[in-house]
Scaffold this active site. Structure first.
Site, mmCIF file in Angstrom:
data_model
loop_
_atom_site.group_PDB
_atom_site.id
_atom_site.type_symbol
_atom_site.label_atom_id
_atom_site.label_comp_id
_atom_site.label_asym_id
_atom_site.label_seq_id
_atom_site.Cartn_x
_atom_site.Cartn_y
_atom_site.Cartn_z
ATOM 1 N N ASN A 123 7.045 -2.366 -0.831
ATOM 2 C CA ASN A 123 7.967 -2.158 -1.059
ATOM 3 C C ASN A 123 8.878 -1.388 -0.205
ATOM 4 O OD1 ASN A 123 9.576 -1.228 -3.410
ATOM 5 N ND2 ASN A 123 8.084 -0.282 -4.044
ATOM 6 N N LYS A 182 11.691 -0.193 -1.215
ATOM 7 C CA LYS A 182 12.641 0.673 -2.003
ATOM 8 C C LYS A 182 14.034 0.750 -1.211
ATOM 9 C CE LYS A 182 8.106 2.809 -3.149
ATOM 10 N NZ LYS A 182 7.436 3.962 -3.746
ATOM 11 N N HIS A 231 8.044 -1.763 -11.469
ATOM 12 C CA HIS A 231 8.099 -0.308 -10.608
ATOM 13 C C HIS A 231 8.098 1.237 -11.797
ATOM 14 C CE1 HIS A 231 7.704 2.228 -7.492
ATOM 15 N NE2 HIS A 231 6.503 1.548 -7.126
ATOM 16 N N GLU A 236 9.077 3.860 -10.833
ATOM 17 C CA GLU A 236 10.978 4.574 -10.404
ATOM 18 C C GLU A 236 12.085 3.732 -11.202
ATOM 19 O OE1 GLU A 236 10.486 3.151 -5.891
ATOM 20 O OE2 GLU A 236 8.838 5.138 -5.627
ATOM 21 N N GLU A 287 -0.611 0.656 -10.676
ATOM 22 C CA GLU A 287 -0.223 1.940 -9.568
ATOM 23 C C GLU A 287 0.442 2.819 -10.046
ATOM 24 O OE1 GLU A 287 2.623 0.440 -5.708
ATOM 25 O OE2 GLU A 287 3.530 0.558 -7.802
ATOM 26 N N GLY A 311 3.532 8.005 -2.782
ATOM 27 C CA GLY A 311 4.011 8.548 -2.209
ATOM 28 C C GLY A 311 4.093 10.033 -2.956
ATOM 29 N N SER A 357 -0.187 5.305 -1.740
ATOM 30 C CA SER A 357 -0.606 6.031 -0.748
ATOM 31 C C SER A 357 -1.424 5.274 -0.317
ATOM 32 C CB SER A 357 -1.060 7.119 -0.793
ATOM 33 O OG SER A 357 0.164 8.752 -1.629
HETATM 34 P P1 PGA Z 1 3.692 4.484 -1.891
HETATM 35 O O1 PGA Z 1 4.304 3.425 -2.881
HETATM 36 O O2 PGA Z 1 2.762 3.376 -1.230
HETATM 37 O O3 PGA Z 1 4.697 5.041 -0.381
HETATM 38 O O4 PGA Z 1 2.780 5.668 -2.431
HETATM 39 C C1 PGA Z 1 3.877 2.592 -3.566
HETATM 40 C C2 PGA Z 1 4.747 2.390 -4.238
HETATM 41 O O5 PGA Z 1 5.431 2.537 -5.221
HETATM 42 O O6 PGA Z 1 4.544 0.760 -4.256
#
Ligand code: PGA
Length: 252
Positions: free
Chosen positions: A9, A11, A97, A99, A169, A175, A215
């Site tokens: 992803n 983003k 997601h 976000e 998630e 993140g 992560s």
């Molecule tokens: P990340 O993000 O691996 O940077 O923690 C995962 C995601 O948001 O799908």
């Protein structure tokens, strides 16, 4: 047998040149891998999807969108429809997601509509869900995840699940550098499979791929992927470097 999937992803990262360069790097890094029963997906920004598809041609890399609007068309400034995605040969789209839920107010009921639109258009959804830190601390994580699944997916039919990938998630792990332990991931994935099984039957539950996201890095991927109900990962930060993404793919 359910599919193993490693999905990146991206983003809001990578301009057109960077998109092409990263795909070139991933292609090179995964060229020699056999990747049996494993799908590799990347999701660049909307504006670079066409360039990404072209660049990923003749490789194992599938290109997905990060979001989609639920309406067919109309006065929704800035939005992208299923028809638009299909017209450039996109077959998969990430829905829900954290976000999108957090910064763009996507509620469970909007996500239910998005799932309907994705499936009605013959697209595949990677449906994301997961609890926030306070919810885990207060021991509500199972209830939260169950309600996210119920509210966005339980109106669907068992047959729809051939076009659905699930992605757990936990928001506190996205993140942040903090990852769920392999045991925490397995515990939740088993719960999700059980929840799907109760509603849609064992066959659907046994066949749906459940990805873990939050992560995931080359250093922890193998241990997380070794858990029986973890069928792959949705990777944010570490999908932006070809070597790291390839190392995660190798870990599956
Ligand atoms: P990340 O993000 O691996 O940077 O923690 C995962 C995601 O948001 O799908």
């Amino acid at each position: 047998m359910r599919q193993k999937i490693v999905a990146g992803n991206w983003k809001m990262n990578n301009d057109k040149a960077e998109t092409k360069a990263l795909i070139k790097g991933i292609k090179k890094a995964i060229k020699k891998l056999s990747l049996k029963n494993t799908r590799v997906i990347i999701s660049p920004s909307y504006i670079n999807l066409s360039a990404a598809i072209k660049k990923a041609d003749n490789s194992k890399i599938e290109v997905a969108a990060q979001n989609m609007h639920q309406a067919k068309n109309g006065a929704y400034t800035g939005e992208i429809s299923a028809d638009m995605l299909k017209s450039i040969n996109i077959e998969t789209v990430i829905i829900g997601h954290s976000e999108r839920r957090e910064y763009f107010n996507e509620t469970d009921s909007i996500l239910a509509e998005k799932m309907d639109a994705v499936l009605a258009n013959g697209l595949e959804a990677i449906f994301c869900f997961g609890e926030k830190l306070e919810e885990r601390k207060s021991d509500n994580h199972f209830a939260v995840v169950e309600s996210q699944l119920k509210n966005a997916l339980f109106h669907l039919e068992a047959a729809n699940f051939k076009n659905i990938v699930l992605a757990y998630e936990p928001v506190w792990a996205i993140g942040t550098g903090e990852t769920a332990s392999p045991e925490q991931a397995q515990e939740m994935h088993a719960f999700v499979r059980e929840t799907i099984s109760k509603k849609f039957g064992k066959e659907v539950a046994d066949n749906v791929s459940i990805l873990y996201g939050g992560s995931v890095k080359p250093a922890n991927a193998e241990e997380i992927f070794s858990k029986p109900d973890v069928d792959g990962g949705l990777i944010g930060g570490a999908s932006l470097k070809a070597e790291d993404f390839a190392a995660i793919i190798k870990a599956i």
